[in-house]
Scaffold this active site. Structure first.
Site, PDB file in Angstrom:
ATOM      1  N   HIS A   1      -6.088  10.364   1.828  1.00 34.37           N
ATOM      2  CA  HIS A   1      -5.601   9.127   2.475  1.00 34.37           C
ATOM      3  C   HIS A   1      -4.080   9.139   2.578  1.00 34.37           C
ATOM      4  CE1 HIS A   1      -6.760   4.699   3.217  1.00 34.37           C
ATOM      5  NE2 HIS A   1      -5.582   4.933   3.775  1.00 34.37           N
TER       6      HIS A   1
ATOM      7  N   ASP B   1      -8.751   3.593   9.882  1.00 32.59           N
ATOM      8  CA  ASP B   1      -7.905   3.063   8.800  1.00 32.59           C
ATOM      9  C   ASP B   1      -6.629   2.390   9.287  1.00 32.59           C
ATOM     10  OD1 ASP B   1      -7.404   2.655   5.939  1.00 32.59           O
ATOM     11  OD2 ASP B   1      -5.616   3.813   6.393  1.00 32.59           O
TER      12      ASP B   1
ATOM     13  N   HIS C   1      -9.711   2.937  -0.540  1.00 29.13           N
ATOM     14  CA  HIS C   1      -8.926   2.025  -1.391  1.00 29.13           C
ATOM     15  C   HIS C   1      -9.686   0.782  -1.889  1.00 29.13           C
ATOM     16  CE1 HIS C   1      -8.395   0.387   2.623  1.00 29.13           C
ATOM     17  NE2 HIS C   1      -7.379   1.152   2.932  1.00 29.13           N
TER      18      HIS C   1
ATOM     19  N   ASN D   1      -2.136  -3.410   2.023  1.00 31.68           N
ATOM     20  CA  ASN D   1      -3.523  -3.748   2.379  1.00 31.68           C
ATOM     21  C   ASN D   1      -4.473  -2.663   1.899  1.00 31.68           C
ATOM     22  OD1 ASN D   1      -3.141  -6.184   3.678  1.00 31.68           O
ATOM     23  ND2 ASN D   1      -2.886  -5.245   5.690  1.00 31.68           N
TER      24      ASN D   1
ATOM     25  N   ASP E   1      -3.099   6.534  -0.348  1.00 32.46           N
ATOM     26  CA  ASP E   1      -2.741   5.597   0.725  1.00 32.46           C
ATOM     27  C   ASP E   1      -1.221   5.593   0.920  1.00 32.46           C
ATOM     28  OD1 ASP E   1      -2.829   3.817   2.802  1.00 32.46           O
ATOM     29  OD2 ASP E   1      -3.668   2.158   1.662  1.00 32.46           O
TER      30      ASP E   1
END
Ligand code: DOR
Ligand code: ZN
Length: 427
Positions: A60, A151, A231, A277, A304
């Site tokens: 990610h 995403d 996530h 987020n 992320d």
């Protein structure tokens, strides 16, 4: 081709999916040649006091190329990844244009070819990540794309998500979901709870994530599609995934370092560096994410990594974009904050994500003769202080500035080439 000089990684403890042993590792021509005692080679990399593991894999990563090169490029993101111990990263598709066609997939893979880390890319599920029309997943899958996600947003429409899953089953690929119901989150900038109320910042309820987790588990049951939950941040999300795994559904999940180390209370500073987020949640949620990692419900730690320029992150909380840097701090945060055996922790950072990304043929491999030499050498006891200014990323938005952490990458080896030596990027 002439043989490259051989390299020995000397004096470390090898940890991989097969276990743990004190051993030197010899690398020749991109592959592990030998693992054993008292080995030598043309060139020595010191691993005294270090763990030698398969290179880390991030499923990610937001690289901002094409479109926002002032925040990150494929090259700067990959350099940060290498410094963080990663030998493979999976790019997210929310670039400009979105990675939703063979042309953009080719562009990103082309940019990654000379990067100090293997760059793989996901593809978008819908055209432009717009959530209305399925993207040409087959032409992207033909180029090797194995994971599809919108995403940055979740696929809102139930029927379209079902069709995407049926399409994915036919292609043999995995869908990954950013679980967030837009209608419930709309206008929210942090977790909806006591802190959002106190601070007067509009919130996003935990249920906005949980509804989509619930729906996608139902659709995975209906279609048989492999779905990877990105996530995961709430206690009830973790519980639903645990139950889905118990009945044998083809689901996997990831959690980020920020969701297992930080809570919504950080937003009291009104500093947008804590805006992300899904949002930072409650202490109970953080505990549940940690428990999910510990019992294997959440098999993967993903960063992320979301670079944003200082200008954009200096806007007021409700105007700043969500996202945090992650690649250069993930291993240290996991080592510092998670009370898990090293093998379990490295499973979550290397071989489990390699499998989730469909790259387990080259990454997350055992450290053994004949295997590709994609390796991470780190000192699990070395302490250091997080400094954004010292990072390779073009952006500076780490929420850990000034924090003392334990666990430092010493060397990273990509296909036999030391791309990080003694903590320094070599290219
Ligand atoms: O905080 C986030 N930032 N969450 C996302 O899903 C997207 C990401 C980004 O691209 O900045
Ligand atoms: Zn996301």
């Amino acid at each position: 081709m002439a043989e490259q000089p051989s390299i020995v990684i000397k004096g470390g403890t090898v940890v991989d999916a097969t276990g743990e042993r004190v051993a030197d590792v010899v690398i020749v021509d991109g592959a592990v040649k030998a693992v054993g005692a008292d080995l030598s080679a043309d060139r020595t990399l010191d691993a005294t006091g270090c763990i030698v593991s398969p290179g880390l894999v991030d499923v990610h990563t937001h690289l901002r190329e094409p479109g926002k090169e002032e925040a990150e490029t494929v090259e700067t993101g990959a350099r940060g990844a290498a410094l963080g111990g990663y030998t493979a990263i999976l790019a997210m598709p929310n670039t400009t244009p979105a990675i939703d066609s063979a042309a953009v997939v080719r562009q990103v893979l082309g940019l990654g070819r000379t990067a100090p880390c293997d760059v793989f890319t996901s593809g978008a599920i819908t055209v432009g990540r717009g959530g209305e029309q399925l993207a040409p997943m087959a032409e992207m899958a033909a180029l090797g794309v194995k994971v599809f996600t919108d995403d940055g947003a979740g696929v809102q429409d139930n029927r379209l998500m079902r069709r995407a899953m049926e399409y994915a089953v036919g292609l043999g690929v995995t869908l990954a979901q950013h679980c967030e119901d837009d209608a419930l989150c709309g206008g929210g900038h942090m977790h909806e709870g006591e802190w959002s109320a106190r601070l007067g910042i509009a919130g996003q309820p935990a249920e906005a994530e949980e509804l989509m987790v619930m729906r996608d588990i139902a659709l995975a049951r209906l279609t048989g599609c492999r779905i990877h939950f990105q996530h995961m941040s709430t206690a009830r999300s973790v519980a639903m995934i645990r139950d889905a795994l118990a009945v044998g559904l083809p689901v996997t999940a990831e959690a980020t370092p920020h969701h297992f180390t930080l809570t919504h209370a950080e937003c009291a500073s009104y500093d947008p560096v804590f805006k992300v987020n899904p949002p930072l949640r409650t202490e109970e949620d953080v505990a549940a994410v940690r428990a999910g990692l510990a019992d294997g419900t959440i098999a993967t730690i993903a960063t992320d990594h979301a670079p944003h320029t200082p200008e954009s992150k200096e806007l007021p909380f409700d105007q700043a974009p969500p996202g945090m840097l992650g690649l250069e701090t993930a291993l240290a945060l996991a080592l510092t904050e998670l009370d898990m055996p090293l093998g379990h922790l490295l499973a979550a950072l290397s071989w489990n994500p390699a499998r989730a990304a469909g790259i387990e043929d080259r990454h997350g491999r055992p450290v053994a003769a004949g295997e590709p030499a994609n390796l991470c050498v780190f000192d699990p006891e070395a302490t250091w202080t997080v400094r954004a200014d010292a990072m390779a990323s073009r952006s500076r938005n780490t929420p850990y500035e000034g924090r003392e952490v334990r666990g430092k990458v010493r060397h990273t080896i990509l296909a036999g080439e030391p791309v990080v030596i003694a903590g320094e990027a070599q290219r």
